[in-house]
Enzyme design. Structure first.
Site, PDB file in Angstrom:
ATOM      1  N   ARG A 224       0.927  -1.151   0.097  1.00  0.00           N
ATOM      2  CA  ARG A 224       0.040   0.188  -0.013  1.00  0.00           C
ATOM      3  C   ARG A 224       0.958   1.181  -0.126  1.00  0.00           C
ATOM      4  O   ARG A 224       2.133   1.122   0.104  1.00  0.00           O
ATOM      5  CB  ARG A 224      -1.000  -0.076   1.168  1.00  0.00           C
ATOM      6  CG  ARG A 224      -0.164   0.330   2.464  1.00  0.00           C
ATOM      7  CD  ARG A 224      -1.078   0.195   3.834  1.00  0.00           C
ATOM      8  NE  ARG A 224      -0.282   0.695   4.750  1.00  0.00           N
ATOM      9  CZ  ARG A 224      -0.555   0.181   6.214  1.00  0.00           C
ATOM     10  NH1 ARG A 224      -1.397  -0.613   6.565  1.00  0.00           N
ATOM     11  NH2 ARG A 224       0.291   0.764   7.066  1.00  0.00           N
ATOM     12  N   ASP A 268       8.274 -11.068   7.411  1.00  0.00           N
ATOM     13  CA  ASP A 268       8.315  -9.932   8.105  1.00  0.00           C
ATOM     14  C   ASP A 268       9.860  -9.590   8.134  1.00  0.00           C
ATOM     15  O   ASP A 268      10.666 -10.322   8.511  1.00  0.00           O
ATOM     16  CB  ASP A 268       7.948 -10.326   9.741  1.00  0.00           C
ATOM     17  CG  ASP A 268       7.994  -9.246  10.711  1.00  0.00           C
ATOM     18  OD1 ASP A 268       9.061  -8.444  10.471  1.00  0.00           O
ATOM     19  OD2 ASP A 268       7.400  -9.222  11.746  1.00  0.00           O
ATOM     20  N   LYS A 299       5.658   9.407  20.133  1.00  0.00           N
ATOM     21  CA  LYS A 299       5.594   9.716  21.681  1.00  0.00           C
ATOM     22  C   LYS A 299       6.701  10.610  21.857  1.00  0.00           C
ATOM     23  O   LYS A 299       8.110  10.338  21.162  1.00  0.00           O
ATOM     24  CB  LYS A 299       5.844   8.624  22.331  1.00  0.00           C
ATOM     25  CG  LYS A 299       4.504   7.716  22.648  1.00  0.00           C
ATOM     26  CD  LYS A 299       3.705   8.294  23.689  1.00  0.00           C
ATOM     27  CE  LYS A 299       2.343   7.315  23.809  1.00  0.00           C
ATOM     28  NZ  LYS A 299       1.221   7.690  22.964  1.00  0.00           N
ATOM     29  N   LEU A 301       9.962  11.917  23.779  1.00  0.00           N
ATOM     30  CA  LEU A 301      10.680  11.017  24.383  1.00  0.00           C
ATOM     31  C   LEU A 301      10.632  10.991  25.883  1.00  0.00           C
ATOM     32  O   LEU A 301      10.724   9.546  26.537  1.00  0.00           O
ATOM     33  CB  LEU A 301      12.388  11.621  24.160  1.00  0.00           C
ATOM     34  CG  LEU A 301      13.416  10.516  24.643  1.00  0.00           C
ATOM     35  CD1 LEU A 301      13.527   9.302  23.871  1.00  0.00           C
ATOM     36  CD2 LEU A 301      14.720  11.457  24.503  1.00  0.00           C
ATOM     37  N   TYR A 357      11.722   7.683  15.467  1.00  0.00           N
ATOM     38  CA  TYR A 357      11.851   7.629  13.947  1.00  0.00           C
ATOM     39  C   TYR A 357      12.573   8.480  13.183  1.00  0.00           C
ATOM     40  O   TYR A 357      13.354   8.000  12.358  1.00  0.00           O
ATOM     41  CB  TYR A 357      10.219   8.324  13.487  1.00  0.00           C
ATOM     42  CG  TYR A 357       9.917   8.394  12.037  1.00  0.00           C
ATOM     43  CD1 TYR A 357       9.366   7.164  11.305  1.00  0.00           C
ATOM     44  CD2 TYR A 357       9.832   9.416  11.272  1.00  0.00           C
ATOM     45  CE1 TYR A 357       9.083   7.104  10.022  1.00  0.00           C
ATOM     46  CE2 TYR A 357       9.512   9.471  10.131  1.00  0.00           C
ATOM     47  CZ  TYR A 357       9.119   8.413   9.453  1.00  0.00           C
ATOM     48  OH  TYR A 357       8.760   8.176   8.107  1.00  0.00           O
ATOM     49  N   LYS A 361      15.372   7.148  10.693  1.00  0.00           N
ATOM     50  CA  LYS A 361      15.771   7.863   9.241  1.00  0.00           C
ATOM     51  C   LYS A 361      17.049   8.443   9.010  1.00  0.00           C
ATOM     52  O   LYS A 361      17.634   8.635   7.861  1.00  0.00           O
ATOM     53  CB  LYS A 361      14.531   8.772   8.826  1.00  0.00           C
ATOM     54  CG  LYS A 361      12.991   8.036   9.038  1.00  0.00           C
ATOM     55  CD  LYS A 361      13.399   6.943   7.884  1.00  0.00           C
ATOM     56  CE  LYS A 361      11.577   6.228   7.696  1.00  0.00           C
ATOM     57  NZ  LYS A 361      11.377   5.267   6.816  1.00  0.00           N
ATOM     58  N   THR A 392      -0.751  10.300   2.325  1.00  0.00           N
ATOM     59  CA  THR A 392      -1.159   8.910   2.534  1.00  0.00           C
ATOM     60  C   THR A 392      -1.792   8.216   3.836  1.00  0.00           C
ATOM     61  O   THR A 392      -2.231   9.653   4.633  1.00  0.00           O
ATOM     62  CB  THR A 392       0.393   7.938   2.711  1.00  0.00           C
ATOM     63  OG1 THR A 392       0.949   8.375   4.043  1.00  0.00           O
ATOM     64  CG2 THR A 392       1.311   8.139   1.609  1.00  0.00           C
TER      65      THR A 392
HETATM   66  P1  NAI Z   1       2.511   2.905   5.285  1.00  0.00           P
HETATM   67  O1  NAI Z   1       2.171   2.545   6.733  1.00  0.00           O
HETATM   68  O2  NAI Z   1       1.326   2.952   4.344  1.00  0.00           O
HETATM   69  O3  NAI Z   1       3.411   1.503   4.500  1.00  0.00           O
HETATM   70  C1  NAI Z   1       4.311   0.959   5.409  1.00  0.00           C
HETATM   71  C2  NAI Z   1       4.413  -0.638   4.642  1.00  0.00           C
HETATM   72  O4  NAI Z   1       5.571  -1.035   5.223  1.00  0.00           O
HETATM   73  C3  NAI Z   1       3.120  -1.143   4.990  1.00  0.00           C
HETATM   74  O5  NAI Z   1       2.541  -2.251   3.879  1.00  0.00           O
HETATM   75  C4  NAI Z   1       3.474  -2.419   6.194  1.00  0.00           C
HETATM   76  O6  NAI Z   1       3.016  -3.378   5.860  1.00  0.00           O
HETATM   77  C5  NAI Z   1       4.982  -2.531   5.640  1.00  0.00           C
HETATM   78  N1  NAI Z   1       5.594  -2.873   6.869  1.00  0.00           N
HETATM   79  C6  NAI Z   1       5.841  -2.543   8.152  1.00  0.00           C
HETATM   80  N2  NAI Z   1       6.597  -3.280   8.864  1.00  0.00           N
HETATM   81  C7  NAI Z   1       6.845  -4.147   8.083  1.00  0.00           C
HETATM   82  C8  NAI Z   1       7.630  -5.417   8.246  1.00  0.00           C
HETATM   83  N3  NAI Z   1       8.302  -5.710   9.588  1.00  0.00           N
HETATM   84  N4  NAI Z   1       8.080  -6.253   7.280  1.00  0.00           N
HETATM   85  C9  NAI Z   1       7.530  -6.075   6.125  1.00  0.00           C
HETATM   86  N5  NAI Z   1       6.740  -5.022   5.823  1.00  0.00           N
HETATM   87  C10 NAI Z   1       6.758  -4.126   6.743  1.00  0.00           C
HETATM   88  O7  NAI Z   1       3.513   3.982   5.164  1.00  0.00           O
HETATM   89  P2  NAI Z   1       3.908   5.024   3.926  1.00  0.00           P
HETATM   90  O8  NAI Z   1       3.242   6.293   4.451  1.00  0.00           O
HETATM   91  O9  NAI Z   1       3.395   4.440   2.439  1.00  0.00           O
HETATM   92  O10 NAI Z   1       5.260   5.152   3.998  1.00  0.00           O
HETATM   93  C11 NAI Z   1       6.046   4.392   3.347  1.00  0.00           C
HETATM   94  C12 NAI Z   1       7.584   4.903   3.561  1.00  0.00           C
HETATM   95  O11 NAI Z   1       7.894   6.342   3.490  1.00  0.00           O
HETATM   96  C13 NAI Z   1       7.856   4.488   5.273  1.00  0.00           C
HETATM   97  O12 NAI Z   1       9.342   4.261   5.304  1.00  0.00           O
HETATM   98  C14 NAI Z   1       7.824   5.976   5.766  1.00  0.00           C
HETATM   99  O13 NAI Z   1       8.408   6.074   6.942  1.00  0.00           O
HETATM  100  C15 NAI Z   1       8.069   6.798   4.570  1.00  0.00           C
HETATM  101  N6  NAI Z   1       7.756   8.336   4.722  1.00  0.00           N
HETATM  102  C16 NAI Z   1       6.437   8.547   4.612  1.00  0.00           C
HETATM  103  C17 NAI Z   1       6.006   9.665   4.587  1.00  0.00           C
HETATM  104  C18 NAI Z   1       4.359  10.138   4.402  1.00  0.00           C
HETATM  105  O14 NAI Z   1       4.087  11.246   4.555  1.00  0.00           O
HETATM  106  N7  NAI Z   1       3.565   9.072   4.226  1.00  0.00           N
HETATM  107  C19 NAI Z   1       6.938  10.823   4.704  1.00  0.00           C
HETATM  108  C20 NAI Z   1       8.173  10.379   5.168  1.00  0.00           C
HETATM  109  C21 NAI Z   1       8.702   9.087   5.009  1.00  0.00           C
END
Ligand code: NAI
Length: 451
Positions: A224, A268, A299, A301, A357, A361, A392
């Site tokens: 997703r 995972d 949260k 710290l 986080y 990063k 998102t």
């Molecule tokens: P999301 O939560 O929609 O998608 C993250 C995906 O990673 C999910 O499908 C989840 O199941 C998978 N995932 C989590 N833990 C896992 C594990 N242990 N093993 C395998 N898969 C795992 O997040 P989104 O918004 O699409 O973000 C994607 C990336 O972009 C993330 O690294 C997030 O930190 C980064 N990001 C997002 C921003 C935003 O504004 N949405 C801004 C900056 C960075």
């Protein structure tokens, strides 16, 4: 989630009202649509005095059907003369020849006359030589000064405009075509105020309509959000994609994999046997590795417990490191491989409530910087992409006030889309993008947070 302010600002009544009240009026950004082939829909002006400009006319006609030079009898191109109905869509200024402080005024002379007359969503690009490559202190200072100019212009240019600075190393000129195809096109709709260094790189894209043809890519967290958009975009560009996500996301993952003609892998990434299972699941190896999976456990710290801290470090930082290491050791990441780590501007600027986080990063950025020199010997590049506020599920769940602040506190006055991050990853995944390594590219609309 829909951005109601953006929709209102783009209605006739809304635009009038917001202008009367002196409020920002963000424009709808142009994005790359399926079926499009030309980089630019509109006129491109080439100018400046450095040696880099010489390399542009050879391919610039493939980027735009309307090419102009800043003075007569240059490269056989018509000299640009603005008329009431002719507007520039893009300007490229070669500043690599500037070495004295008094020459910096040429930036003003070139850009200023056009700024009030640009086409919507214009692209502005400055080319230079990396200051650290120059011996003369004044020349190095002048080249460093380009950063301040570029980042300021990014904050001033109107109507969805984006401005970047590319420092082009000796011998990296042939890699400008790939860079310009990205930075002058709507693929970089939400990338602005960025400074990148290009180094020589032997690989090149063979077919610009399918720049990733013949490549295999693995995208984590692909069921997703941003990960799904990355997988879709890599597949659009010709890559065969392996989509990875947790077992709980198996159905969504399988459906997407079927749609993109790729394959699904449930894993995972934090499980103890994840490195071994991943190596086993990729017998032929891969060319492109995108570490996108990530979580938040926000949260302050003062209130954060150990589990919240550990989970974020494990998923976001430790797992990408261990998996990359395992693939490298098993020889599963091919020569000329491309690794992209999805970081965040939180990792650059810090964010209250996100110390775990932001630590993870920033650590990813450190991984890209630390690994780049070692991997260079095999032609492998590794970079971090740092998204800002992207629309998102994660950002839709934010409290209203924080969400609104995140959306507006950038030069483009709006949030980005998963597609914006995906296009950036797809560009960094191209063969010719080996010219960029150990760097961070922000997809944040030139967020006011951080450098
Ligand atoms: P999301 O939560 O929609 O998608 C993250 C995906 O990673 C999910 O499908 C989840 O199941 C998978 N995932 C989590 N833990 C896992 C594990 N242990 N093993 C395998 N898969 C795992 O997040 P989104 O918004 O699409 O973000 C994607 C990336 O972009 C993330 O690294 C997030 O930190 C980064 N990001 C997002 C921003 C935003 O504004 N949405 C801004 C900056 C960075």
């Amino acid at each position: 989630m829909s951005d109601r302010y953006l929709a209102f600002a783009n209605s006739a009544a809304g635009r009038r009202l917001l202008r009367t009240l002196g409020l920002p009026t963000p424009v709808r950004l142009e994005r790359w649509l399926p079926g499009r082939s030309r980089t630019l829909d509109g006129a491109l002006l080439l100018g400046g005095d450095g040696a880099l400009l010489e390399s542009l006319p050879g391919f610039a006609h493939k980027l735009s059907g309307e090419l102009y030079a800043d003075r007569p009898e240059r490269f056989g191109l018509p000299c640009w003369r603005r008329t009431d109905d002719a507007r520039l869509k893009a300007l490229v200024f070669d500043a690599s020849g500037l070495s004295r402080f008094e020459q910096l005024g040429e930036l003003r002379t070139f850009f200023q006359p056009e700024l009030k007359h640009l086409a919507p969503c214009p692209r502005l690009l400055v080319l230079g030589r990396a200051p650290e490559s120059l011996d003369d202190p004044q020349a190095a200072s002048v080249q460093r000064a380009l950063e301040g100019f570029t980042r300021s212009l990014g904050k001033e240019v109107r109507r969805g405009g984006c401005v970047q600075l590319l420092y082009v190393g000796e011998g990296a000129e042939p890699r400008l075509e790939g860079a310009l195809r990205f930075f002058l096109s709507p693929k970089s709709a939400y990338v602005s105020g960025q400074v990148l260094r290009l180094a020589p790189c032997a690989a090149q894209v063979k077919d610009w309509t399918r720049p990733l043809a013949g490549k295999t890519a693995l995208v984590t967290g692909a069921s997703r959000g941003i990960g799904a958009a990355i997988a879709e975009t890599l597949a659009r560009d010709g890559a065969e994609v392996v989509l990875l996500d947790v077992p709980a996301a198996a159905d969504a993952l399988a459906a997407l994999a079927a749609r993109f003609g790729g394959s699904a892998l449930t894993l995972d990434i934090c499980s103890e046997d994840a490195p071994a299972r991943l190596v086993e699941a990729l017998p032929e190896g891969i060319d492109i590795l995108v570490h996108n999976a990530g979580i938040t456990r926000d949260k302050t710290l003062a209130k954060m417990n150990e589990a919240q801290w550990e989970a974020v470090i494990e998923v976001n930082l430790q797992a990408p490191h261990l998996l990359t290491q395992a693939l490298l050791q098993a020889g599963k990441l091919r020569e000329q491989g491309r690794v992209v780590l999805i970081a965040s501007i939180s990792g650059i600027a810090g964010n209250p409530g996100q110390s775990n986080y932001a630590t993870s990063k920033a650590g990813l950025i450190g991984l890209a910087q630390a690994w780049a020199p070692t991997l260079a010997g095999r032609g492998i590049s590794i970079n971090a992409v740092a998204p800002g506020f992207i629309e998102t599920r994660m950002t839709a769940a934010m409290p209203l006030a924080l969400r609104e602040a995140g959306r507006r506190m950038n030069a483009l006055g709006q949030g980005g889309l998963p597609q914006d991050v995906a296009e950036t990853v797809a560009w960094l995944a191209q063969p010719g993008s080996g010219a960029v390594s150990g760097q961070v590219l922000r997809v944040c609309g030139q967020s006011l947070l951080g450098a």
